[in-house]
Scaffold this motif. Sequence first.
Motif, PDB file in Angstrom:
ATOM      1  N   ASP A  33      11.207  30.777  69.732  1.00 25.67           N
ATOM      2  CA  ASP A  33      12.448  31.540  69.803  1.00 25.67           C
ATOM      3  C   ASP A  33      13.367  31.175  68.651  1.00 25.67           C
ATOM      4  N   THR A  34      13.978  32.192  68.030  1.00 26.84           N
ATOM      5  CA  THR A  34      14.903  31.955  66.949  1.00 26.84           C
ATOM      6  C   THR A  34      16.177  31.347  67.491  1.00 26.84           C
ATOM      7  N   ALA A  35      16.675  30.258  66.856  1.00 33.81           N
ATOM      8  CA  ALA A  35      17.834  29.551  67.380  1.00 33.81           C
ATOM      9  C   ALA A  35      19.125  30.336  67.134  1.00 33.81           C
ATOM     10  N   VAL A  36      19.315  30.821  65.897  1.00 32.12           N
ATOM     11  CA  VAL A  36      20.473  31.629  65.539  1.00 32.12           C
ATOM     12  C   VAL A  36      19.929  32.929  64.956  1.00 32.12           C
ATOM     13  N   SER A  37      20.217  34.014  65.619  1.00 29.89           N
ATOM     14  CA  SER A  37      19.664  35.290  65.162  1.00 29.89           C
ATOM     15  C   SER A  37      20.788  36.259  64.836  1.00 29.89           C
ATOM     16  N   MET A  75      31.222  53.130  50.805  1.00 35.66           N
ATOM     17  CA  MET A  75      32.622  52.667  50.833  1.00 35.66           C
ATOM     18  C   MET A  75      33.405  53.435  51.879  1.00 35.66           C
ATOM     19  N   GLY A  76      34.276  52.736  52.564  1.00 33.30           N
ATOM     20  CA  GLY A  76      35.141  53.377  53.541  1.00 33.30           C
ATOM     21  C   GLY A  76      34.581  53.387  54.951  1.00 33.30           C
ATOM     22  N   ASN A  77      33.284  53.126  55.076  1.00 38.59           N
ATOM     23  CA  ASN A  77      32.681  53.094  56.416  1.00 38.59           C
ATOM     24  C   ASN A  77      33.059  51.813  57.160  1.00 38.59           C
ATOM     25  N   ASP A  78      32.780  51.840  58.479  1.00 35.77           N
ATOM     26  CA  ASP A  78      32.967  50.663  59.327  1.00 35.77           C
ATOM     27  C   ASP A  78      31.594  50.199  59.801  1.00 35.77           C
ATOM     28  N   LYS A  79      31.371  48.889  59.784  1.00 36.77           N
ATOM     29  CA  LYS A  79      30.074  48.363  60.219  1.00 36.77           C
ATOM     30  C   LYS A  79      30.263  47.056  60.984  1.00 36.77           C
ATOM     31  N   SER A  80      29.243  46.708  61.770  1.00 37.54           N
ATOM     32  CA  SER A  80      29.261  45.458  62.532  1.00 37.54           C
ATOM     33  C   SER A  80      27.986  44.675  62.325  1.00 37.54           C
ATOM     34  N   ILE A  81      28.129  43.360  62.375  1.00 32.44           N
ATOM     35  CA  ILE A  81      26.991  42.447  62.346  1.00 32.44           C
ATOM     36  C   ILE A  81      27.083  41.591  63.606  1.00 32.44           C
ATOM     37  N   LYS A  82      25.928  41.406  64.240  1.00 32.05           N
ATOM     38  CA  LYS A  82      25.929  40.640  65.483  1.00 32.05           C
ATOM     39  C   LYS A  82      25.202  39.315  65.297  1.00 32.05           C
ATOM     40  N   CYS A  83      25.638  38.315  66.039  1.00 30.19           N
ATOM     41  CA  CYS A  83      25.020  36.992  65.976  1.00 30.19           C
ATOM     42  C   CYS A  83      24.921  36.406  67.372  1.00 30.19           C
ATOM     43  N   GLU A  84      23.768  35.795  67.631  1.00 29.65           N
ATOM     44  CA  GLU A  84      23.542  35.148  68.911  1.00 29.65           C
ATOM     45  C   GLU A  84      22.870  33.804  68.680  1.00 29.65           C
ATOM     46  N   GLN A  85      23.299  32.787  69.417  1.00 26.39           N
ATOM     47  CA  GLN A  85      22.622  31.484  69.327  1.00 26.39           C
ATOM     48  C   GLN A  85      22.218  31.031  70.723  1.00 26.39           C
ATOM     49  N   PHE A 141      23.657  25.049  62.062  1.00 25.03           N
ATOM     50  CA  PHE A 141      22.399  25.763  62.209  1.00 25.03           C
ATOM     51  C   PHE A 141      22.666  27.211  61.800  1.00 25.03           C
ATOM     52  N   PHE A 142      21.939  27.652  60.773  1.00 24.90           N
ATOM     53  CA  PHE A 142      22.208  28.958  60.187  1.00 24.90           C
ATOM     54  C   PHE A 142      21.228  30.016  60.659  1.00 24.90           C
ATOM     55  N   GLY A 143      21.737  31.243  60.749  1.00 25.73           N
ATOM     56  CA  GLY A 143      20.859  32.381  60.873  1.00 25.73           C
ATOM     57  C   GLY A 143      20.270  32.722  59.510  1.00 25.73           C
ATOM     58  N   GLU A 144      19.445  33.757  59.469  1.00 24.42           N
ATOM     59  CA  GLU A 144      18.768  34.119  58.224  1.00 24.42           C
ATOM     60  C   GLU A 144      19.626  34.995  57.321  1.00 24.42           C
ATOM     61  N   GLY A 145      20.771  35.383  57.789  1.00 22.54           N
ATOM     62  CA  GLY A 145      21.679  36.145  56.950  1.00 22.54           C
ATOM     63  C   GLY A 145      21.555  37.647  57.149  1.00 22.54           C
TER      64      GLY A 145
END
Lengths: 115, 113
Positions: free
Chosen positions: A1-5, A15-25, A105-109
């Motif tokens: 299991d990935t520790a930080v995903s 440009m001008g758009n809205d976006k989201s990035i999700k992270c789970e540990q 502890f890092f995710g893969e980016g």
Amino acid sequence: DTAVSQTPKYLVTQMGNDKSIKCEQNLGHDTMYWYKQDSKKFLKIMFSYNNKELIINETVPNRFSPKSPDKAHLNLHINSLELGDSAVYFCASCPVGGQVTGELFFGEGSRLTVL
Amino acid sequence: AQSVTQPDIHITVSEGASLELRCNYSYGATPYLFWYVQSPGQGLQLLLKYFSGDTLVQGIKGFEAEFKRSQSSFNLRKPSVHWSDAAEYFCAILNTGGFKTIFGAGTRLFVKA
């Protein structure tokens, strides 16, 4: 299991758009972070949450809004994207704010490209 | 304020040769220092850390680092480099409050055959 995903791993948008990035540990850590890595590999801290409470906000434009629904999740929403937002965004976690082990502890980016 | 300087943007060494990556820090008290490695397309992984005690610390993958207070340095070393060590290396310091890790600009290691 990935520790930080993180999801998504790649994001290309206009440009001008809205976006989201999700992270789970799944490490049971209390503290989570967002770091931004620019094209020269420089890593800059953006935000940190400790047990769902914002503890670090490093003069990031208010177009960036982190949200932590619980201590295992830290999401990053970006409004009105600009060319300069293009970077790799790393999520990281740490037990008890680093005072115990100090290890991050890092995710893969998530590589964000704004066109 | 705490800061970390990595003087070398990139270094090239031959496979099997020894390696030393330089790191200097700025901090008034005893620092908490780290070395991380980032392989292409990956996140960062901790190699080793110094909190107190023995100034020579051992890490993973055969790396070691020596804390020298008099020189404000925490240089990373490896006696024999392998091609798989080619990566970006970051020195880092933990701030006083213990919640913020500050990274140096990184040193890119190239390994030639």
